[in-house]
Design a protein around this motif. Structure first.
Motif, PDB file in Angstrom:
ATOM      1  N   ILE A  60      68.461  42.543 -12.381  1.00 59.71           N
ATOM      2  CA  ILE A  60      67.835  41.436 -13.108  1.00 59.71           C
ATOM      3  C   ILE A  60      68.558  40.124 -12.821  1.00 59.71           C
ATOM      4  O   ILE A  60      67.940  39.115 -12.474  1.00 59.71           O
ATOM      5  N   GLU A  61      69.878  40.127 -12.949  1.00 58.36           N
ATOM      6  CA  GLU A  61      70.625  38.882 -12.750  1.00 58.36           C
ATOM      7  C   GLU A  61      70.514  38.391 -11.309  1.00 58.36           C
ATOM      8  O   GLU A  61      70.488  37.186 -11.063  1.00 58.36           O
ATOM      9  N   ARG A  62      70.436  39.310 -10.347  1.00 57.00           N
ATOM     10  CA  ARG A  62      70.302  38.889  -8.947  1.00 57.00           C
ATOM     11  C   ARG A  62      68.962  38.187  -8.714  1.00 57.00           C
ATOM     12  O   ARG A  62      68.862  37.249  -7.919  1.00 57.00           O
ATOM     13  N   ASN A  63      67.905  38.667  -9.376  1.00 53.62           N
ATOM     14  CA  ASN A  63      66.580  38.087  -9.190  1.00 53.62           C
ATOM     15  C   ASN A  63      66.343  36.860 -10.061  1.00 53.62           C
ATOM     16  O   ASN A  63      65.433  36.080  -9.795  1.00 53.62           O
ATOM     17  N   THR A 160      72.808  46.781   9.475  1.00 55.70           N
ATOM     18  CA  THR A 160      73.671  46.578   8.307  1.00 55.70           C
ATOM     19  C   THR A 160      74.364  45.218   8.437  1.00 55.70           C
ATOM     20  O   THR A 160      74.707  44.792   9.538  1.00 55.70           O
ATOM     21  N   ARG A 161      74.569  44.550   7.302  1.00 54.48           N
ATOM     22  CA  ARG A 161      75.204  43.223   7.354  1.00 54.48           C
ATOM     23  C   ARG A 161      76.714  43.320   7.596  1.00 54.48           C
ATOM     24  O   ARG A 161      77.312  42.367   8.071  1.00 54.48           O
ATOM     25  N   THR A 162      77.303  44.439   7.243  1.00 52.44           N
ATOM     26  CA  THR A 162      78.705  44.673   7.554  1.00 52.44           C
ATOM     27  C   THR A 162      78.786  45.880   8.471  1.00 52.44           C
ATOM     28  O   THR A 162      77.964  46.804   8.368  1.00 52.44           O
ATOM     29  N   TRP A 409      68.019  55.648  -3.326  1.00 48.24           N
ATOM     30  CA  TRP A 409      67.309  54.500  -3.880  1.00 48.24           C
ATOM     31  C   TRP A 409      66.847  53.600  -2.738  1.00 48.24           C
ATOM     32  O   TRP A 409      67.663  53.094  -1.959  1.00 48.24           O
ATOM     33  N   ARG A 410      65.560  53.388  -2.642  1.00 50.02           N
ATOM     34  CA  ARG A 410      65.036  52.455  -1.652  1.00 50.02           C
ATOM     35  C   ARG A 410      65.083  51.038  -2.207  1.00 50.02           C
ATOM     36  O   ARG A 410      64.951  50.820  -3.411  1.00 50.02           O
ATOM     37  N   HIS A 411      65.253  50.071  -1.306  1.00 52.62           N
ATOM     38  CA  HIS A 411      65.143  48.677  -1.738  1.00 52.62           C
ATOM     39  C   HIS A 411      63.796  48.448  -2.407  1.00 52.62           C
ATOM     40  O   HIS A 411      63.701  47.787  -3.441  1.00 52.62           O
ATOM     41  N   ASP A 412      62.728  48.989  -1.819  1.00 54.90           N
ATOM     42  CA  ASP A 412      61.388  48.910  -2.404  1.00 54.90           C
ATOM     43  C   ASP A 412      60.816  50.323  -2.449  1.00 54.90           C
ATOM     44  O   ASP A 412      60.421  50.862  -1.408  1.00 54.90           O
ATOM     45  N   VAL A 426      73.782  56.300   0.731  1.00 48.76           N
ATOM     46  CA  VAL A 426      73.534  55.292  -0.302  1.00 48.76           C
ATOM     47  C   VAL A 426      72.516  54.289   0.244  1.00 48.76           C
ATOM     48  O   VAL A 426      72.714  53.734   1.331  1.00 48.76           O
ATOM     49  N   GLY A 427      71.443  54.073  -0.508  1.00 50.82           N
ATOM     50  CA  GLY A 427      70.436  53.115  -0.071  1.00 50.82           C
ATOM     51  C   GLY A 427      70.968  51.695  -0.104  1.00 50.82           C
ATOM     52  O   GLY A 427      71.708  51.308  -1.022  1.00 50.82           O
ATOM     53  N   LEU A 428      70.602  50.899   0.898  1.00 54.87           N
ATOM     54  CA  LEU A 428      71.080  49.522   0.988  1.00 54.87           C
ATOM     55  C   LEU A 428      70.078  48.566   0.362  1.00 54.87           C
ATOM     56  O   LEU A 428      68.864  48.743   0.467  1.00 54.87           O
ATOM     57  N   SER A 429      70.591  47.530  -0.290  1.00 57.80           N
ATOM     58  CA  SER A 429      69.756  46.481  -0.859  1.00 57.80           C
ATOM     59  C   SER A 429      69.385  45.486   0.233  1.00 57.80           C
ATOM     60  O   SER A 429      69.925  45.520   1.355  1.00 57.80           O
ATOM     61  N   SER A 430      68.498  44.558  -0.101  1.00 63.26           N
ATOM     62  CA  SER A 430      68.103  43.549   0.889  1.00 63.26           C
ATOM     63  C   SER A 430      69.289  42.696   1.305  1.00 63.26           C
ATOM     64  O   SER A 430      69.358  42.214   2.443  1.00 63.26           O
ATOM     65  N   ARG A 431      70.261  42.512   0.403  1.00 66.29           N
ATOM     66  CA  ARG A 431      71.441  41.715   0.736  1.00 66.29           C
ATOM     67  C   ARG A 431      72.363  42.444   1.711  1.00 66.29           C
ATOM     68  O   ARG A 431      73.180  41.805   2.374  1.00 66.29           O
TER      69      ARG A 431
END
Length: 445
Positions: A60-63, A160-162, A409-412, A426-431
């Motif tokens: 919630i806080e991220r969005n 992956t971003r990292t 957990w999928r991002h969507d 572990v599912g990755l978020s959009s970030r």
């Protein structure tokens, strides 16, 4: 266990004490109560709902990152004379989306872009650029010639971003699916070791699994044929089919409100085409386009859209589908990309409805709503029965599993437009993912 199946339980109300904390923005308090109930193990029937909520709450806080002061400041960067009273009027008028976080109103990260779509309401903001004349020229050509076909090549990448550092990486990218509009589908090139889902998969993907790579790409080519039809000019069978007319919880739900709304909208209609048109006209005339938070945060999407009268492409599509199904008209989801040659590929959702004996036809409520907003009623009507030739279809169902299914957990968890990744289970978020689309070639045939 597939964690994404927990979202099938969103129709189960949260315990009242947890719901009250969530509504007040006490995210940490709600999480503590959820952890306590899960640890006690006394309510196993409620556990999927609680696990889904525990996953959603931190998002919630991220969005919704902006305080009131920060949101007003963003307005004033472009519009120095913007007042607090004007901001409050936009909030009260449902023009700006917000949630409570730690007891204060916090505002959606794309609220400014939503406002920009309605320049008369925010004259001090730079309006969204107008679409080029090519859009209407091609649609008029479709009406005159009966169809327009395009040939499209797209490059999609995901990483992956990292750096993954030798950890196990799994990745899924959308891939064109077999459907009435698409033909000549070719895999031009791809990172090695891929698995391509069957051409009729409900969410077609190309998949990789690796402990030595953390980036993947695919280039694909296909033809997309858009055929023009006027559903209201077609003779309809007296008896219509009953497939694709049921609920699909939690978001295609036949709530009492939607049942009454559907009955009112279609009261004087004769036949399924007229009913579908009445529903489409209601949605595109009354629902305003507003950017949405991650769909994982949304509850009872169709009912909420009908009550708040705002949504994006997928939210409007789900409302149209639900109202059609309540009215006995088969309707279903379709999504992938809008591939406009002047702006490149972007995520998009739309839908289909069925009228016997003709068969499946298309509806794009968000593009129809945009046409209404832009003062082009002919184009609003065009997207009832028709699509343009700038599409890539990857998904033919809402909440469809990937191939192979993603247990994390999928991002969507509902749609797949840009792809998904997991890292060591572990599912990755959009970030945590970098995803990109590139229009390589586009031509009309």
């Amino acid at each position: 266990m597939n964690q994404n199946e927990d979202f099938l339980h969103l129709m189960d109300p949260l315990p009242a004490d947890i719901q009250r904390r969530k509504d007040a923005g006490d995210i940490e308090g709600a999480l503590r109560l959820i952890e306590k109930v899960l640890a006690e193990g006394k309510q196993p029937e409620l556990e999927p709902r609680l696990r889904a909520e525990a996953h959603r709450l931190p998002l919630i806080e991220r969005n919704y990152p902006y305080t009131r002061e920060e949101a007003i400041s963003l307005f004033r960067e472009e519009w120095p004379e913007f007042t607090e009273a004007q901001f409050d009027a936009l909030v009260e008028g449902r023009r700006i989306d917000w949630r409570y976080v730690r007891g204060e109103m916090r505002f959606h990260d794309s609220f400014l872009g939503s406002c920009r779509l309605y320049p008369a309401e925010v004259p001090g903001l730079k309006p969204k650029e107008k679409d080029p004349a090519e859009r209407n020229e091609v649609l008029e050509r479709m009406k005159a010639e009966g169809s327009v076909t395009s040939e499209i090549t797209i490059k999609a990448t995901i990483k992956t971003r990292t750096p993954a550092g030798g950890k196990k990486v799994r990745a899924w990218l959308p891939f064109p699916a077999a459907c009435p509009q698409q033909s000549g589908i070719q895999l031009v090139s791809a990172t090695g070791g891929y698995v391509l889902a069957p051409e009729d998969a409900k969410a077609r993907t190309i998949y990789w699994e690796s402990d030595s790579r953390d980036s993947f790409e695919v280039v694909y080519k296909y033809r997309h044929k858009a055929v023009y039809v006027d559903p209201l000019a077609l003779p309809c069978d007296e008896v219509q089919p009953d497939f694709d007319t049921g609920e699909q919880l939690p978001h295609i739900a036949f709530t009492p409100y939607l049942r009454e709304l559907a009955a009112r909208i279609t009261k004087d209609c004769r036949g399924p085409a007229e009913k579908a048109w009445a529903i489409y006209d209601y949605v595109t005339t009354n629902v305003d386009y507003r950017f949405q938070p991650a769909y994982v945060l949304l509850d009872d999407i169709a009912d909420s859209c009908a009550k708040e009268l705002r949504g994006d492409c997928g939210v409007m599509a789900l409302l149209f589908i639900t109202l059609c199904r309540i009215s006995g008209i088969p309707a279903k989801w379709q999504s992938g990309l809008a591939v406009e040659p002047w702006s490149g590929p972007g995520c998009h959702d739309w839908c289909m409805f069925y009228v016997a004996p003709y068969g499946w036809m298309f509806a794009d409520p968000s593009f129809g709503s945009a046409a209404r907003r832009q003062g082009e009623p002919w184009r609003q009507k065009f997207y009832f029965g028709n699509l343009d030739p700038w599409r890539m279809v990857a998904n033919s169902a809402f909440q469809a599993p990937l191939t192979p299914p993603d247990p994390c957990w999928r991002h969507d968890p509902y749609d797949n437009q840009l792809g998904e990744m997991t890292l060591d289970g572990v599912g990755l978020s959009s970030r945590e993912m970098a995803r990109n689309l590139e229009l390589v070639t586009f031509s009309y045939l």
